[in-house]
Scaffold this active site. Structure first.
Site, PDB file in Angstrom:
ATOM      1  N   ARG A 108       6.251 -12.383   9.545  1.00  0.00           N
ATOM      2  CA  ARG A 108       6.977 -11.175   9.176  1.00  0.00           C
ATOM      3  C   ARG A 108       8.285 -11.091   9.949  1.00  0.00           C
ATOM      4  O   ARG A 108       8.460 -11.708  10.986  1.00  0.00           O
ATOM      5  CB  ARG A 108       6.123  -9.947   9.453  1.00  0.00           C
ATOM      6  CG  ARG A 108       5.731  -9.765  10.914  1.00  0.00           C
ATOM      7  CD  ARG A 108       5.526  -8.297  11.294  1.00  0.00           C
ATOM      8  NE  ARG A 108       5.163  -7.485  10.163  1.00  0.00           N
ATOM      9  CZ  ARG A 108       3.917  -7.089   9.902  1.00  0.00           C
ATOM     10  NH1 ARG A 108       2.932  -7.435  10.693  1.00  0.00           N
ATOM     11  NH2 ARG A 108       3.672  -6.318   8.869  1.00  0.00           N
ATOM     12  N   LYS A 141       4.933   0.597  10.284  1.00  0.00           N
ATOM     13  CA  LYS A 141       4.911   1.752   9.389  1.00  0.00           C
ATOM     14  C   LYS A 141       4.389   2.984  10.115  1.00  0.00           C
ATOM     15  O   LYS A 141       4.878   4.088   9.923  1.00  0.00           O
ATOM     16  CB  LYS A 141       3.976   1.462   8.210  1.00  0.00           C
ATOM     17  CG  LYS A 141       4.668   1.051   6.924  1.00  0.00           C
ATOM     18  CD  LYS A 141       3.639   1.165   5.798  1.00  0.00           C
ATOM     19  CE  LYS A 141       3.951   0.249   4.640  1.00  0.00           C
ATOM     20  NZ  LYS A 141       2.911   0.316   3.596  1.00  0.00           N
ATOM     21  N   GLU A 198       0.878  -1.173   0.000  1.00  0.00           N
ATOM     22  CA  GLU A 198       0.000   0.000   0.000  1.00  0.00           C
ATOM     23  C   GLU A 198       0.913   1.220   0.000  1.00  0.00           C
ATOM     24  O   GLU A 198       1.838   1.293   0.816  1.00  0.00           O
ATOM     25  CB  GLU A 198      -0.875   0.029   1.267  1.00  0.00           C
ATOM     26  CG  GLU A 198      -1.796   1.240   1.245  1.00  0.00           C
ATOM     27  CD  GLU A 198      -2.595   1.454   2.532  1.00  0.00           C
ATOM     28  OE1 GLU A 198      -2.248   0.853   3.566  1.00  0.00           O
ATOM     29  OE2 GLU A 198      -3.553   2.242   2.491  1.00  0.00           O
TER      30      GLU A 198
END
Length: 568
Positions: free
Chosen positions: A271, A281, A44
RNA sequence: UGCCCGAUGGUGUAAUUGGCAACACGUCUGACUCUGGAUCAGAAAAGUCCAGGUUCGAACCCUGGUCGGGCAACCA
């Protein structure tokens, strides 16, 4: 990569595949999807990519290469409120820099808005989706909790014609944000919260970085993602663990549109987490916005752009990602593994140069006043092809302040009164005297040199314990050097007391700027991004802030230092 | 008192799918060295979350636990 190399690699790794490759091998064995392998990286564009994304990019691209398949880059741009062109640009730069090649397959979820809309209308007609007039709060309330079923919306059994009319009017902009949504009609009692009539479209009167004001309804992630995979012919849709519970919904949506045997499959992996590092983020954005760092590409950031500016290479990151591996259990990788990867890479490739970071003057009393010798030195002892260069030597030098002690501890191999050391690629010198200023600081060291001990010369075989780096006073050029340390003081920055947050763990000494650094003259030609080993100190790269009259270096990583360690 | 995942040296990942738990980072020795780097040689470190079961044999299969993570945005 050469085919030969690739084959060799396949042979070597064949006996040990990760769980994703095992799944792909099985899919291939069963002949699924005509034995195609097609992956994608779907960021994104709402922030900069970090080392965790690098793992994902390299995993997806690596699989495509290994199985002779394809790799797409697709921006998951379904939320115009958070997304910006700046991020699109940075992401493309970073993916390209890592070496992942999407060829001509650059896509955006927004490319599919029309198709998605058409499918939604079809689902409405099929009685699989409905318009809900309730507020977000009410819908959330009706969804229930994980341990108890939800209740059905009063609008759930609206007639298809009415739903279609309302949905078209949503699209036409007749309603305000939040006034209505389109929901999939699945099961309000499902034990999986994501199956309780998830929202497919919400009204957002917002400017989209690509479609402008064309749309005021935007698809949600779950609705857009699997269908995008489907439209691109993705076979293995690799994502992180938190999407595991979404998989039934991913499959349900694919069921609604699937026309042939082809079907994308979602696979989840754990992850990457790094010690002394924050990877969210949102929090990285916070560090940028609140000025804890100087931008997304601050060399202390775990962003790809930060690592690049810090002096990391794509090769090192690739090796790191391979060493880290792929699995489903939560993990925290020690930053030392990252540091190992860049040291290993730069050790083989970086040119060795002399740089004195914290200079003190040293005068060789028996060396001729006006003489300058051009001494020969290796560019890189690890790389025979790197060649040699010359470096000027004369009476007055700078050495590292740490390399001299008036009264040294026992195993100090460096310079002190009465002791001998070698000056790298030059002569053996002996310290006879030193001079202090009024504060007791050493301001000058006096030595004599042994003319017979010149490097490479007949009498150069004499052994001395230590070797120092140096530059000449007359020829040295000045530079600023930025020493970076880890951004956080503790291994797990998230581990904080009640009422505090990760920012209390920020390391106040993560950046130290040195301004009096002295470099050998050849460094005047250094260009931004170029990498060096400052001999005996560490690996450094030229910062893009460098100007013709001001050289700036970033320390990528120090050399391993078993001396300072044992001194502790 | 729901659903979904996971658990192997300090860290991470393996184990020919049921056959002597291996590799890497890190740590510690020692050798070598014109970088206290690199390189080389070696060491310590898990008996595979627990308890049962199946089997000649279990990290792997079965049962029951324990612990950890995730799921209740009109975020992705």
């Amino acid at each position: 990569m050469l085919t030969e190399e690739k084959n060799q690699e396949n042979l070597e790794t064949r006996s040990s595949v990760n769980f994703i490759e095992a799944i792909i091998n099985e899919d291939l064995r069963l002949g699924k999807n005509n034995s195609r392998v097609h992956t994608r990286f779907p960021p994104e564009p709402n922030g900069y990519l970090h080392i965790g994304h690098a793992k994902s990019i390299l995993l997806n691209y690596g699989i495509a290469c290994k199985y002779n398949g394809k790799f797409n880059l697709r921006f998951d741009d379904t939320n115009p409120i958070k997304e910006e062109q700046e991020y699109v640009d940075s992401i493309m730069e970073d993916v390209r820099w890592l070496g992942a090649d999407w060829e001509d397959r650059l896509f955006y979820a927004s490319d599919y808005f029309d198709q998605l809309y058409d499918w939604a209308e079809k689902m409405i007609l099929d009685g699989k989706a409905y318009v809900d007039d309730q507020s977000a709060e009410v819908i959330a309330e009706q969804r229930g909790v994980p341990t108890a079923p939800g209740i059905e919306s009063p609008y759930r059994n609206r007639l298809p014609e009415e739903n279609l009319d309302l949905f078209r009017r949503m699209k036409a902009g007749e309603f305000q944000n939040g006034e209505r949504v389109l929901r999939a009609k699945i099961d309000m009692a499902s034990p999986n919260m994501h199956m309780r009539d998830p929202v497919m479209y919400r009204i957002l009167h917002a400017y989209h970085h690509r479609t402008g004001n064309q749309w005021c309804i935007y698809p949600m992630y779950d609705w857009a993602h699997g269908e995008s995979d489907y439209l691109e012919g993705i076979t293995h849709s690799i994502c992180t663990l938190e999407f595991e519970v979404h998989r039934p919904l991913y499959d349900w949506f694919v069921d609604q549109i699937q026309e042939t045997d082809y079907r994308p499959r979602q696979i989840e992996f754990a992850r990457l987490n790094l010690s002394y590092t924050i990877m969210s983020k949102r929090k990285l954005l916070e560090l940028v916005k609140e000025g804890y760092v100087n931008g997304w590409d601050d060399p202390r950031m775990p962003t790809i752009s930060g690592l690049r500016r810090r002096g990391y290479t794509p090769e090192a990151i690739k090796v790191f990602a391979e060493k880290v591996g792929v699995a489903k259990r939560d993990n925290v990788i020690d930053v030392s593994l990252l540091e190992f990867s860049i040291r290993e890479n730069l050790n083989k490739t970086a040119k060795r140069v002399m740089a004195v970071l914290n200079p003190v003057k040293l005068t060789i009393t028996n060396y001729p006043q006006d003489l300058t010798e051009d001494l020969i030195t290796e560019n890189n002892p690890e790389d025979p092809d790197a060649g040699m260069r010359t470096i000027p030597f004369s009476k007055e030098l700078f050495i590292e302040r740490d390399d001299f002690m008036i009264s040294p501890p026992k195993k100090y191999f460096r310079l002190s009164p009465g002791k001998e050391v070698r000056l790298k690629s030059a002569y053996i010198i002996k310290c006879n005297d030193y001079r202090l200023d009024e504060r007791g600081e050493v301001v000058e060291i006096f030595c004599t040199y042994d003319p017979e001990s010149k490097s490479g010369g007949a009498g150069s075989n004499r052994k001395v314990k230590g070797t120092l780096h140096w530059v000449t006073v007359a020829h040295a050029i000045d530079a600023e050097v930025r020493l970076f340390d880890r951004l956080f003081k503790v291994e797990n920055p998230e581990d904080v007391a009640e009422g505090e947050d990760y920012k209390t763990n920020i390391n106040p000494d993560s950046l130290k700027v040195l301004n009096q650094c002295k470099l050998e003259p050849i460094m005047a030609n250094a260009i931004p991004g170029e990498k060096f080993q400052f001999q005996r100190i560490g690996y450094f790269t030229v910062d893009p802030d460098t100007t013709p009259d001001k050289l700036i270096f970033n320390r990528t990583v120090p050399l391993k230092d078993s001396w300072s360690k044992s001194a502790l």
